[in-house]
Design a protein around this motif. Structure first.
Motif, short mmCIF file in Angstrom:
data_model
loop_
_atom_site.label_atom_id
_atom_site.label_comp_id
_atom_site.label_asym_id
_atom_site.label_seq_id
_atom_site.Cartn_x
_atom_site.Cartn_y
_atom_site.Cartn_z
N ALA A 54 0.84 -1.20 0.00
CA ALA A 54 0.00 0.00 0.00
C ALA A 54 0.87 1.25 0.00
O ALA A 54 0.61 2.22 -0.72
CB ALA A 54 -0.92 0.00 1.22
N SER A 58 0.88 3.85 -3.77
CA SER A 58 0.44 5.24 -3.68
C SER A 58 -0.76 5.52 -4.60
O SER A 58 -1.44 4.60 -5.05
CB SER A 58 1.61 6.20 -3.98
OG SER A 58 1.93 6.21 -5.35
N ASP A 187 -1.73 1.63 7.03
CA ASP A 187 -1.42 1.18 5.66
C ASP A 187 -2.12 -0.13 5.35
O ASP A 187 -2.59 -0.35 4.22
CB ASP A 187 0.09 1.01 5.47
CG ASP A 187 0.83 2.33 5.42
OD1 ASP A 187 0.15 3.38 5.40
OD2 ASP A 187 2.07 2.33 5.42
N GLN A 190 -5.63 0.79 4.81
CA GLN A 190 -5.71 1.53 3.56
C GLN A 190 -5.59 0.60 2.36
O GLN A 190 -6.23 0.81 1.32
CB GLN A 190 -4.61 2.61 3.55
CG GLN A 190 -4.95 3.76 4.48
CD GLN A 190 -3.74 4.57 4.92
OE1 GLN A 190 -2.61 4.19 4.67
NE2 GLN A 190 -3.98 5.68 5.60
N GLY A 191 -4.77 -0.45 2.49
CA GLY A 191 -4.67 -1.44 1.42
C GLY A 191 -6.00 -2.13 1.18
O GLY A 191 -6.39 -2.38 0.02
N MET A 194 -8.25 0.36 -0.57
CA MET A 194 -7.85 0.47 -1.98
C MET A 194 -8.39 -0.71 -2.78
O MET A 194 -8.88 -0.56 -3.90
CB MET A 194 -6.32 0.51 -2.08
CG MET A 194 -5.72 1.82 -1.59
SD MET A 194 -3.96 1.70 -1.17
CE MET A 194 -3.25 1.43 -2.80
N SER A 354 -4.61 5.69 -0.60
CA SER A 354 -3.42 5.32 -1.37
C SER A 354 -2.34 6.39 -1.28
O SER A 354 -1.14 6.09 -1.27
CB SER A 354 -3.80 5.07 -2.83
OG SER A 354 -4.24 6.26 -3.46
N SER A 357 -1.06 6.44 2.61
CA SER A 357 -0.25 5.28 2.98
C SER A 357 1.18 5.43 2.52
O SER A 357 2.10 4.84 3.10
CB SER A 357 -0.86 4.00 2.39
OG SER A 357 -0.82 4.03 0.97
#
Length: 516
Positions: A54, A58, A187, A190-191, A194, A354, A357
């Motif tokens: 992640a 970006s 992160d 966030q992954g 995403m 993205s 992170s």
């Protein structure tokens, strides 16, 4: 502001508040700078994998890659994915475990620490590598802040500067409070966001086009669009363009992106931070599958977006607006009711995620270069752990402020900066990292020379060679990486062998690798 936009805004605000809560949770778990910068080497395999990828991908994954596929087709996009995917896998396969074991043995918590301790060089290697991190990461961080500002401006029409400062403030708060553990945990989340964004957009796009077959038939006759040896050039209207060549030089140049992984500090730090080196195989499999699948979905979204433009469901975006294709599709989705507005909010939070992170990891790496490597390592300023933690947090804030200043111009190019910084780290740190781990004859003189040559070549090739020599117009990372590696080998052989203690340490790590 209509109800759909309000729902999207509330969803994004909830996500940003969640990241601050994570920072607060981990704020008391940082007892020293080793915890703050490397999480005390406590990461599990899935957090290691997802946070590494992640922070690596970006906003490029959700904006840059779909935008390239939308406007020019499969040629450049697919070869980029192959280069990055293979680079990801090889990095996990040959670097991750050895770096984890080696860095633990020599007590390194940052990349400059690792190079300095590996070659017993207290000043030059640590200072040069710390400066390289600052030179390339500070503007890289600014580009992330700029992406956040542009996202909010395009969505809600709010002031770019206000949106950029608020986004930067949120990143600063949770990173300053929670350090590496907070950054890695967010992160990981966030992954997931995403991934949710990619899946939601592709499903909605296919539904809008009434199936994959209609998407294919919409784009199959566009010159060069589905070819791997051509691109679609000069597309002024949806589906109308000419075929441009994408030959062997362009392909090699695009594949060279994969070399960057060997020198990416924010990825390498995840390798150093995993709790159990035996779990890295699990991390490698998870990370590699996620990277390949997510990148190919992003390409398909770009193709689907162009098909939707051809069908008249969304406006044609053109070269300047192609990177907003996911934003445009999400806005269309939000018009279908409150549920879809919430999903659209999650999608747009995914774009924000993205960017965040990557920015949090860059802030930590850059601040560690200032507080841990330059102040303590080079100048020998000895502080208590409490004062070290204070300096670490102040460094995060100061570097973030510089990043905000760099991003102040709303017309600044986000992805040009990303490309340049990626090449810079790949050429300066990549060759040094590989010889540090795999060649016991390498020495500090070779590595210092290699770093300097790699950095100089990046600037010379990008600003002098590429604009003036058409035959050599390929990504600066490739020649810089090769020249840096050759420099390390030649200078190491021409200068004294490393001392016995360094060689014994290298052999000890090698035995540990085979034992485990």
């Amino acid at each position: 502001m209509n109800s759909a936009n309000l729902t999207i805004l509330i969803t994004i605000v909830c996500y940003m508040l969640m990241t601050i809560i994570v920072g607060l949770y981990f704020s008391n778990k940082n007892k020293n700078t080793g915890d703050f910068y490397l999480g005390g080497r406590k990461l599990g395999p899935f957090v290691t994998a997802m946070s590494a990828e992640a922070s690596d991908m970006s906003a490029w994954l959700l904006m840059g890659l779909p935008g390239v596929a939308y406007i020019s087709g499969c040629g450049e996009a697919v070869w980029t994915v192959i280069g990055l995917g293979v680079g990801t896998y090889i990095n996990w396969l040959i670097v991750a475990k050895r770096l984890r074991l080696y860095s633990n043995k020599i007590g390194a918590i940052t990349i400059p620490d690792f190079f300095a301790n590996r070659f017993r060089d207290k000043y030059a290697l640590k200072l040069i590598s710390a400066l390289i991190i600052i030179i390339f990461f500070v503007p890289y961080t600014g580009s992330g802040f700029a992406a956040c500002g542009k996202l909010f401006k395009s969505l809600f029409g709010v002031d770019y500067h206000a949106a950029m400062i608020i986004s930067a403030a949120v990143i600063i708060i949770y990173t300053t409070l929670g350090g590496f553990l907070a950054a890695s945990t967010t992160d990981f989340v966030q992954g997931i966001i995403m991934t949710t964004a990619l899946v939601a957009i592709v499903l909605f796009g296919v539904h809008e086009m009434h199936g994959e077959a209609n998407i294919y038939h919409s784009v199959k006759d566009i010159p060069g669009y589905l070819s791997l040896t051509h691109i679609t050039a000069d597309m002024k209207k949806a589906g109308i363009g000419s075929a441009g060549g994408f030959g062997i030089i362009a392909i090699i140049s695009t594949l060279a992106w994969g070399l960057g992984y060997f020198g990416m500090p924010h990825v390498l730090l995840r390798f150093m931070a995993i709790k159990d080196p035996k779990k890295l195989k699990t991390s490698r499999r998870f990370a590699s599958v996620w990277v390949f699948v997510s990148m190919f979905i992003a390409i398909f979204i770009g193709i689907t977006g162009l098909a939707m433009s051809i069908a008249g469901k969304i406006d044609f975006l053109g070269a300047d607006g192609s990177e907003t294709i996911i934003v445009v599709i999400a806005n269309l989705m939000s018009k279908y009711g409150i549920f879809f507005a919430i999903v659209a909010g999650i999608v747009l939070a995914g774009i924000l995620a993205s960017t965040m992170s990557t920015s949090d990891s860059q802030l930590l790496a850059a601040s560690s270069s200032v507080s841990e490597n330059i102040l303590d390592g080079v100048f020998g300023i000895k502080l208590t752990e409490a004062k070290k933690m204070l300096i670490a947090r102040v460094a995060v804030i100061c570097i973030a402020v510089i990043g905000v200043i760099i991003a102040w111009d709303p017309n600044s190019s986000v992805f040009e900066i990303v490309s340049f910084a990626w090449g810079g780290f790949g050429a300066t740190f990549g060759p040094v990292m590989l010889v540090s781990l795999f060649w016991k004859r390498s020495n500090k003189y070779g590595c210092i020379a290699g770093m300097v040559v790699g950095a100089i070549t990046i600037f010379v090739w990008k600003f002098l060679v590429r604009p003036n020599v058409p035959a050599l117009d390929f990504y600066e990372l490739l020649p810089a990486f090769i020249l840096a590696l050759l420099t390390i080998i030649i200078v190491s052989i021409a200068t004294p062998k490393p001392e016995k203690a360094i060689v014994d340490e290298f052999n000890s790590v090698k035995k540990e690798m085979h034992a485990k």
